[in-house]
Design a protein around this motif. Structure first.
Motif, PDB file in Angstrom:
ATOM      1  N   THR A   1       8.680  41.030  23.143  1.00 15.47           N
ATOM      2  CA  THR A   1      10.062  41.807  22.972  1.00 15.47           C
ATOM      3  C   THR A   1      11.623  41.537  22.641  1.00 15.47           C
ATOM      4  O   THR A   1      12.057  41.951  21.928  1.00 15.47           O
ATOM      5  N   GLY A   2      11.418  40.180  23.559  1.00 11.66           N
ATOM      6  CA  GLY A   2      13.165  40.089  23.317  1.00 11.66           C
ATOM      7  C   GLY A   2      13.021  39.349  21.703  1.00 11.66           C
ATOM      8  O   GLY A   2      14.103  39.552  21.168  1.00 11.66           O
ATOM      9  N   TRP A   3      12.248  39.036  21.006  1.00 11.04           N
ATOM     10  CA  TRP A   3      12.232  38.424  19.658  1.00 11.04           C
ATOM     11  C   TRP A   3      12.309  39.732  18.928  1.00 11.04           C
ATOM     12  O   TRP A   3      13.093  39.927  17.612  1.00 11.04           O
ATOM     13  N   VAL A   4      11.201  40.518  18.738  1.00 15.30           N
ATOM     14  CA  VAL A   4      11.647  42.208  17.954  1.00 15.30           C
ATOM     15  C   VAL A   4      12.607  42.422  18.227  1.00 15.30           C
ATOM     16  O   VAL A   4      13.545  43.748  17.419  1.00 15.30           O
ATOM     17  N   HIS A   5      13.586  42.460  19.773  1.00 14.26           N
ATOM     18  CA  HIS A   5      14.672  43.050  20.209  1.00 14.26           C
ATOM     19  C   HIS A   5      16.132  42.697  19.421  1.00 14.26           C
ATOM     20  O   HIS A   5      16.866  43.063  18.318  1.00 14.26           O
ATOM     21  N   ARG A   6      15.532  41.149  18.548  1.00 12.03           N
ATOM     22  CA  ARG A   6      17.014  40.699  17.802  1.00 12.03           C
ATOM     23  C   ARG A   6      16.004  41.019  16.945  1.00 12.03           C
ATOM     24  O   ARG A   6      17.297  41.424  15.805  1.00 12.03           O
TER      25      ARG A   6
ATOM     26  N   LEU B   1      14.829  43.836  15.308  1.00  8.53           N
ATOM     27  CA  LEU B   1      16.152  45.204  14.915  1.00  8.53           C
ATOM     28  C   LEU B   1      17.854  45.331  15.601  1.00  8.53           C
ATOM     29  O   LEU B   1      18.328  46.197  15.017  1.00  8.53           O
ATOM     30  N   VAL B   2      17.733  44.570  16.268  1.00 11.51           N
ATOM     31  CA  VAL B   2      19.292  44.618  15.831  1.00 11.51           C
ATOM     32  C   VAL B   2      19.768  44.009  14.529  1.00 11.51           C
ATOM     33  O   VAL B   2      20.689  44.476  13.988  1.00 11.51           O
ATOM     34  N   GLU B   3      19.229  43.236  14.359  1.00 12.17           N
ATOM     35  CA  GLU B   3      19.501  42.172  12.999  1.00 12.17           C
ATOM     36  C   GLU B   3      19.344  43.260  11.751  1.00 12.17           C
ATOM     37  O   GLU B   3      20.296  43.443  10.678  1.00 12.17           O
ATOM     38  N   ARG B   4      18.560  44.000  11.164  1.00 14.23           N
ATOM     39  CA  ARG B   4      18.101  44.976  10.911  1.00 14.23           C
ATOM     40  C   ARG B   4      19.115  46.059  10.874  1.00 14.23           C
ATOM     41  O   ARG B   4      18.412  47.017  10.464  1.00 14.23           O
ATOM     42  N   GLY B   5      19.302  46.422  11.864  1.00 15.72           N
ATOM     43  CA  GLY B   5      20.740  47.913  12.287  1.00 15.72           C
ATOM     44  C   GLY B   5      19.934  49.268  12.471  1.00 15.72           C
ATOM     45  O   GLY B   5      19.280  50.063  12.582  1.00 15.72           O
ATOM     46  N   PHE B   6      18.251  48.884  13.096  1.00 18.19           N
ATOM     47  CA  PHE B   6      17.426  49.498  13.976  1.00 18.19           C
ATOM     48  C   PHE B   6      18.503  50.437  14.864  1.00 18.19           C
ATOM     49  O   PHE B   6      17.803  51.480  15.653  1.00 18.19           O
ATOM     50  N   ILE B   7      18.685  49.482  15.617  1.00 17.31           N
ATOM     51  CA  ILE B   7      19.332  49.217  17.263  1.00 17.31           C
ATOM     52  C   ILE B   7      21.099  48.745  16.731  1.00 17.31           C
ATOM     53  O   ILE B   7      21.679  47.479  16.475  1.00 17.31           O
ATOM     54  N   PRO B   8      21.701  49.030  17.534  1.00 15.93           N
ATOM     55  CA  PRO B   8      22.953  48.836  17.497  1.00 15.93           C
ATOM     56  C   PRO B   8      24.198  47.135  18.735  1.00 15.93           C
ATOM     57  O   PRO B   8      22.736  47.654  19.209  1.00 15.93           O
ATOM     58  N   GLU B   9      24.163  46.558  18.079  1.00 16.33           N
ATOM     59  CA  GLU B   9      24.406  45.320  18.538  1.00 16.33           C
ATOM     60  C   GLU B   9      24.854  46.259  20.056  1.00 16.33           C
ATOM     61  O   GLU B   9      25.400  46.668  20.698  1.00 16.33           O
ATOM     62  N   GLY B  10      23.863  45.005  21.431  1.00 13.55           N
ATOM     63  CA  GLY B  10      25.057  45.427  22.544  1.00 13.55           C
ATOM     64  C   GLY B  10      23.354  45.928  22.959  1.00 13.55           C
ATOM     65  O   GLY B  10      23.531  46.728  24.161  1.00 13.55           O
TER      66      GLY B  10
END
Length: 844
Positions: free
Chosen positions: A341-346, A348-357
């Motif tokens: 989950t931690g890897w997927v979260h990173r 998703l943030v890097e690719r702009g699917f979810i905002p940073e933070g």
């Protein structure tokens, strides 16, 4: 019983490890999905820009009530794509409510500031600064239309500090204006949102607001000692009268962070759509693996029955074994799921699917649910697999398990035929229908056909063995004869293997290639449909005058302004967000080719609309008929269909006239202007056009298609990740079951060698078996993949033949072949290295 179960596991290490691997990976995948979904459900954005307001009135959602087929009324609430507005006149009424100290009208609009680099910002009127609240750090509040107060974070962009008295250029409403900084301001409460606020005078903010007489929100600050309950009740009553909603408490944060809310909804959607399929896949794999492991232990279970063990005791022992493996899988799988989950979260943030933070929170609920579901599924699978062995009489136990039962349950046959009939019915429905109904049916075909294969696998194996028998005997002679006989005799035992292989081929050959087809056709439609050579673009939008000036530029044949937006349309009992564009139909046939199949875009004026063929089919309308929808800000409209076109993937499913969209989009500006010039047109004239609209740029339309390809590849990453997990887990299931099936043949192969069959003949026999099983799997899985892929691609694009890259099919065939050979040949090779005299005594 626990001690006996532990001993049995130690002596059946192969099947125990295979079961543990299937369970652990299933727990890992489901834990990761569950944690993402739980985070999306728990997310509550904290108020920042509106932190000081006790009540905020805004219009951000649309609630629609539809009637289901059974007559039940269903209410659906969706976010407005363009964000709604509220009438400014409501503020005067709210000021009369007892207990209200301050009512501030918030007019928000996009801007780009050069401080010293181009930075996106949001403009407001000064009176709304108190809703945060902001305080003045230096200078004074803006007092003239050419003055602006700047957030200190924005004023210090790139290390350069702008101070009161400095002049800055701001791009707003399609033009650049110069302002004097009257003050720098900062929040008086902590916040982690972007420091992008600009504050103009209230009068000037009204002039810049693209929606005259409307506001983005109205904030209320209560007087000390006011009756909060009464004020909130009155505010809700007044807001409901104008179609808006009063937000209090943490709900205020929903108005400020739509991107974060969309990210939370995306995570929940992943669980609702993809998570359901993965859960079914995990259940199937776990059930198949445990079922195969129990079948391979029938001799042990029968021996226990022969020495007076009761059916209940055997069941209890099986449950104890599976329980221990399930608990071990949870212990191993949950930490692995958290890491994944931690890897997927990173990513998703890097690719702009979810905002940073965006936080990943919770985990307790999802972990407990996954653990409980895993244990229950494993226990149910074990009991179902052992039901026949524990029911037979002890005196018949050993003889009963010596050979495979010649018959299968009629119930299984009937359900299998029913699933097959359902798949065929969905095929015919998809072929005859169109639109979203056909798309949903086509996707469901894959799962229905795979279910049919799983239920009918014993009969498929037998008939395939008979049909392939002559070919196997001709190619491998004596070994082919033995292979054909084995395939017939082990038809029941190879059910899980066949289904796992078909599942791998079916998923890999349909769902994966579907994404490739969508990307390919979207890019092709956009490339073929844009006839203009150039496009004028701007970060904050272009006014309508840009189109007029482009048309008046020497060498320009035609120019068309395009305004991107979304609309809301009802489909069945749901409300869908549909991509749309607004255009001026004058000269559009020279700049765009939407491939109109009926009607004409020239009639796209006033209360009219053009629909893609897919959307027209979904809504059940034709040219000349009326269709109802909601514009991006929630305004209901009923429009006459004047054209139906084929290139909906490249240009959106809905095309409106710009006059229909006036006042109903976030900026009321065009996103780009397509410009078609004569051959060898004057580049200098176009450069002059750009100079008249600072902040704009002229690009080749090929660059638009290139950017579209990048955006599609980015969005496809998430789909391919999810699909890859499913295909990978299905392939693992195939490998797992094939290794188990191969290792369970020790006594059989030893017996063959004792009666005179050579090692070379045994290897050839195994190779012949694999060719027969693999050929059957590729044929059935390929047929399922082809039917599903053809149906979906035909529905979306109208093309009868889908695009399948040669490398893709080669990878599927070669990958499946290697999977089958490696997971069978290597274990068989290990068994053949055991002397047959020793092997004949190995437990089954």
């Amino acid at each position: 019983m626990l001690r006996l179960a532990a001993q049995m596991l130690r002596h059946r290490i192969g099947s125990a490890v295979a079961t543990l691997v299937a369970l652990t990976l299933g727990v890992t995948i489901l834990t990761s999905i569950g944690l993402l979904v739980e985070s999306g459900l728990r997310y509550q954005p904290t108020p920042q820009r509106l932190a000081a307001a006790d009540v905020v009135i805004a219009n951000r959602e649309l609630t629609v009530t539809n009637r289901e087929f059974d007559g039940e009324m269903v209410t659906t609430t969706v976010a407005l794509p363009a964000g709604g507005t509220v009438p400014v006149a409501l503020a005067d009424r709210l000021r009369q409510v007892p207990g209200v100290a301050t009512v501030a009208v918030d007019n928000s609009f996009r801007a780009v500031v050069s401080t010293p680099v181009a930075t996106e910002a949001t403009g407001h009127g000064w009176s709304s600064a108190g809703l945060t609240p902001y305080r003045i750090v230096a200078g004074n509040q803006p007092g003239a239309d050419d003055e602006v107060a700047v957030d200190v974070g924005l004023a210090t962009t790139s290390g350069s500090t702008a101070s009161p008295g400095d002049r800055i250029a701001i791009l707003v409403n399609g033009g650049v204006r110069e302002y004097r900084i009257s003050a720098t301001v900062e929040r008086t409460v902590a916040g982690d949102g972007p420091a992008d606020a600009l504050f103009f005078t209230d009068t000037h903010a009204v002039q810049l607001n693209p929606h005259p007489g409307r506001a983005d929100a109205i904030g209320i600050i209560l007087a000390p000692g006011a009756d909060r309950t009464a004020v909130v009740a009155e505010a809700r009553r007044m807001s409901a009268e104008v179609g808006a909603k009063a937000y209090t408490g943490v709900e205020r944060g929903k108005l400020e962070q739509p991107e974060a809310l969309a990210a939370g909804a995306l995570l929940v959607e992943i669980g609702a759509v993809f998570g359901g399929y993965v859960a079914l896949l995990v259940i199937f794999v776990v059930a198949g693996t445990i079922g195969l492991a129990v079948r391979h232990r029938r001799r042990d279970l029968a021996l226990l029955r022969a020495i007076a063990a009761t059916p209940g005791q055997v069941r209890l022992m099986i449950l104890a074994e599976v329980g221990q493996l399930s608990i071990a899988s949870v212990v191993l799988g949950v930490p692995a799921g958290l890491f994944a989950t931690g890897w997927v979260h990173r990513q998703l943030v890097e690719r702009g699917f979810i905002p940073e933070g965006f936080p990943i929170t919770g985990g307790v609920v999802s972990t407990v649910a996954v653990a409980a579901a895993t244990i229950l599924v494993a226990a149910a699978a074990a009991l179902i697999a052992a039901r026949r062995t524990v029911r037979i009489r002890p005196t018949e136990a050993l003889g009963e398990v010596s050979v495979e039962a010649p018959r299968n349950s009629r119930t299984r046959l009937y359900f299998g035929l029913g699933a097959l009939a359902g798949g065929l019915a969905l095929t015919m429905f998809t072929t005859a229908a169109g639109g979203q109904a056909a798309l949903g049916a086509a996707i469901g075909m894959l799962y229905t056909f795979v279910l049919a294969v799983a239920l009918l696998a014993p009969w498929i194996n037998r008939y395939a063995a008979r049909a392939l028998g002559p070919a196997l005997r001709a190619a491998w002679r004596e070994s082919g004869y033995l292979a054909s006989a084995n395939l017939r005799a082990n038809a029941q035992g190879m059910v899980t293997v066949l289904t796992a292989l078909v599942l791998s081929v079916g998923f890999g050959g349909s769902v994966w290639f579907l994404q490739d087809n969508l990307q390919r056709h979207t890019i092709a439609q956009s490339r073929d449909g844009i006839l203009a050579q150039h496009a004028l673009v701007s970060a904050t939008g272009l006014p309508e005058t840009a189109v007029d000036e482009a048309r008046a530029t020497p060498g320009v044949v035609a120019a068309t302004g395009i305004r991107r937006t979304s609309v809301l349309m009802s489909w069945l009992s749901e409300v869908e967000v549909v991509g749309a564009q607004g255009i001026d139909p004058e000269g559009v046939e020279q700049t765009m080719d939407l491939k109109v199949s009926d009607g004409s875009l020239a009639e796209l004026r006033g209360e009219s609309v053009a629909l893609s063929s897919l959307r027209a089919s979904s809504q059940g309308v034709d040219v000349g008929e009326q269709v109802s929808m909601w514009l991006g800000d929630g305004t209901p409209v009923t429009l006459r269909v004047v054209a139906i076109y084929e290139r909906g993937l490249g240009f959106g499913d809905v095309t409106l006239s710009r006059e229909t969209l006036d006042g109903h989009t976030a900026t009321d500006l065009d996103d780009q202007v397509l410009i078609r010039t004569e051959s060898g047109g004057d580049a200098g004239a176009l450069a002059n056009l750009v100079s008249r609209y600072p902040g704009s740029g002229l690009v080749d339309t090929s660059a638009i298609n290139a950017q579209l390809a990048k955006d599609l590849a980015l969005s496809a990453w998430l789909n391919k990740l999810l699909i890859g997990v499913m295909v990978g887990y299905a392939a693992l299931a195939a490998a797992n079951t094939m290794v188990m099936a191969a290792l369970a043949r020790g006594r059989e192969l030893a017996l063959l060698r004792l009666v005179g069959v050579t090692r070379r003949q045994v290897k050839r026999m195994v190779h012949a078996e694999q060719v027969g099983l693999l050929g059957t799997s590729l044929l059935i899985g390929g047929a399922i993949a082809a039917i599903s892929l053809i149906s979906v691609v035909r529905t979306l694009t109208g093309e009868p033949v889908p695009y399948v890259p040669l490398a893709g099919w080669i990878s599927i065939i070669v990958g499946t072949t290697l999977l089958a050979l490696v997971t069978t040949v290597l274990p068989i090779g290990a068994l053949l290295r055991t002397p047959p005299v020793h092997g004949i005594g190995i437990r089954e």
